[in-house]
Write a protein that holds these residues in place. Sequence first.
Motif, mmCIF file in Angstrom:
data_model
loop_
_atom_site.group_PDB
_atom_site.id
_atom_site.type_symbol
_atom_site.label_atom_id
_atom_site.label_comp_id
_atom_site.label_asym_id
_atom_site.label_seq_id
_atom_site.Cartn_x
_atom_site.Cartn_y
_atom_site.Cartn_z
ATOM 1 N N UNK A 1 0.837 -1.206 0.000
ATOM 2 C CA UNK A 1 0.000 0.000 0.000
ATOM 3 C C UNK A 1 0.877 1.263 0.000
ATOM 4 N N UNK A 2 1.981 1.229 0.746
ATOM 5 C CA UNK A 2 2.924 2.354 0.711
ATOM 6 C C UNK A 2 3.483 2.536 -0.697
ATOM 7 N N UNK A 3 3.849 1.415 -1.355
ATOM 8 C CA UNK A 3 4.335 1.495 -2.730
ATOM 9 C C UNK A 3 3.313 2.102 -3.668
ATOM 10 N N UNK A 4 2.029 1.830 -3.425
ATOM 11 C CA UNK A 4 0.962 2.400 -4.244
ATOM 12 C C UNK A 4 0.900 3.916 -4.092
ATOM 13 N N UNK A 5 1.057 4.404 -2.859
ATOM 14 C CA UNK A 5 1.034 5.851 -2.616
ATOM 15 C C UNK A 5 2.227 6.522 -3.297
ATOM 16 N N UNK A 6 3.408 5.915 -3.202
ATOM 17 C CA UNK A 6 4.579 6.455 -3.881
ATOM 18 C C UNK A 6 4.351 6.451 -5.395
ATOM 19 N N UNK A 7 3.795 5.371 -5.894
ATOM 20 C CA UNK A 7 3.558 5.225 -7.336
ATOM 21 C C UNK A 7 2.544 6.233 -7.865
ATOM 22 N N UNK A 8 1.555 6.608 -7.067
ATOM 23 C CA UNK A 8 0.480 7.476 -7.551
ATOM 24 C C UNK A 8 1.002 8.813 -8.070
ATOM 25 N N UNK A 9 2.091 9.295 -7.528
ATOM 26 C CA UNK A 9 2.722 10.526 -8.012
ATOM 27 C C UNK A 9 2.988 10.426 -9.519
ATOM 28 N N UNK A 10 3.434 9.267 -9.964
ATOM 29 C CA UNK A 10 3.857 9.103 -11.352
ATOM 30 C C UNK A 10 2.688 8.904 -12.306
ATOM 31 N N UNK A 11 1.501 8.643 -11.791
ATOM 32 C CA UNK A 11 0.340 8.498 -12.660
ATOM 33 C C UNK A 11 0.047 9.790 -13.414
ATOM 34 N N UNK A 12 0.303 10.919 -12.772
ATOM 35 C CA UNK A 12 0.129 12.203 -13.462
ATOM 36 C C UNK A 12 1.468 12.775 -13.929
ATOM 37 N N UNK A 13 2.550 12.444 -13.226
ATOM 38 C CA UNK A 13 3.868 12.979 -13.580
ATOM 39 C C UNK A 13 4.297 12.526 -14.969
ATOM 40 N N UNK A 14 4.055 11.266 -15.297
ATOM 41 C CA UNK A 14 4.480 10.722 -16.589
ATOM 42 C C UNK A 14 3.804 11.447 -17.760
ATOM 43 N N UNK A 15 2.470 11.548 -17.811
ATOM 44 C CA UNK A 15 1.865 12.300 -18.927
ATOM 45 C C UNK A 15 2.188 13.784 -18.871
ATOM 46 N N UNK A 16 2.380 14.342 -17.658
ATOM 47 C CA UNK A 16 2.705 15.769 -17.557
ATOM 48 C C UNK A 16 4.058 16.076 -18.177
ATOM 49 N N UNK A 17 5.018 15.175 -18.065
ATOM 50 C CA UNK A 17 6.328 15.372 -18.680
ATOM 51 C C UNK A 17 6.207 15.487 -20.195
ATOM 52 N N UNK A 18 5.447 14.580 -20.813
ATOM 53 C CA UNK A 18 5.283 14.619 -22.264
ATOM 54 C C UNK A 18 4.557 15.890 -22.695
ATOM 55 N N UNK A 19 3.502 16.246 -21.977
ATOM 56 C CA UNK A 19 2.757 17.460 -22.310
ATOM 57 C C UNK A 19 3.623 18.700 -22.142
ATOM 58 N N UNK A 20 4.387 18.759 -21.041
ATOM 59 C CA UNK A 20 5.249 19.923 -20.801
ATOM 60 C C UNK A 20 6.339 20.026 -21.855
#
Length: 411
Positions: A44-63
Amino acid sequence: MISAPLRWAIILIGAAIALNYIDRGAVSVAAPLIKDEFGLSNERYGLIVSSFYWTYVPALALAGWLADRMSVRLLMALGVATWAIATIGMGFVGTGLAGGVTGLLLLRLLMGLGEGVAFPCGSKLIARVPEGARGLANISLSGGLAVGPLIGTLAGGYMMALWGWREMFIAFGMITLLWLVPWWLARRGIEEGEGRQDLTPQNAAPLGEVVRQPSFWAITFLHLTGTFALYFIVGWLPLWLVKARGYSIIDMSLLTSVFYIAQILGGTLGAWAIDRAIRRGGNGSKWRRNMLFFSVGTAVAGLMLLPDVEGWPLLITLIACTGLGYGPVPNLLFVIGQTMAGPASAGRWVGLQTSLGNLSGVIGPVMTGIIVDAAGYRPAFLMTAAVAALGALVFALAVPRIAPVAWKLRR
């Protein structure tokens, strides 16, 4: 070789990336306390850490796409303000103003959305730096991602010991907001890095042309495996030291900081050596490839040995060796991408490269949490070492020479 206004803008980018990693890494520093307070399993801790990247990954491409089309000054300001507010909000999770685990997940999503602007905007400015100075200029990017966790680990550990983990998040977010003032005043250097003063500016290569390049996919895979190793250290080294080795929060902060200090030293020395060799007529491609393979090999060896060591002296030595080895890798990832893309296309190339490369942040924390829950930390260390080695091997075979792409299509 770099004008004073552009140098100042690049320094500010480096400061933003340091704040970027302070804010995103704060959850790892606070992990022992957050896990206990919310009763989280490793998965569950890994899921919370991972959730950051759910938006970070597409935001990098868009930016990356936006950095080639709009003001970097405005794009960075919007992104930094977004992630600063999300960081402050983390300080109120579970207090009645934001609900428990759901609040953590939502704020990590918002933080990822804002933080996606930093690397594409930085690469857009640095791509115009001359070849013989580009490595050290990129220390603003790669150094920022080492300085940030270093400050966050040391300062965060002491803040938590004095006040608590919520107060730590609020302090970090407020400091990030202050960065907006000097950035908004740095218009001249930002516009120079964007190429606003060029008499004959080049058009950026279409995104479709970028993804047709085999070299793009090779550096992207290397980026994915390299960030997999970094995010393992950022996300799990503090937890391993506290939960598996029994160190206190303060001791954990000091031991983890050894990695980041060594990473800064290794990255700076590596960039200096390569830039110096290029200015003396050396082959930039050969120097960068050799540095990359030596660095990855050293980091892989450290990761394989770390879970079995006992005692402070050997533990500190191996953590330092792993950091020294990893140090040049982030810098080379950005330099290689900028070099192959060229100034006009650096924003979208590096934006998409870092976006896909950061998929390791989506997969890695959850995968590591499952492995730790099932088999302990040692298999997680070994898996991370194998992933890093595979990325270097694929790049060695796919990219025999690092050189600018001869773009066939222009818009």
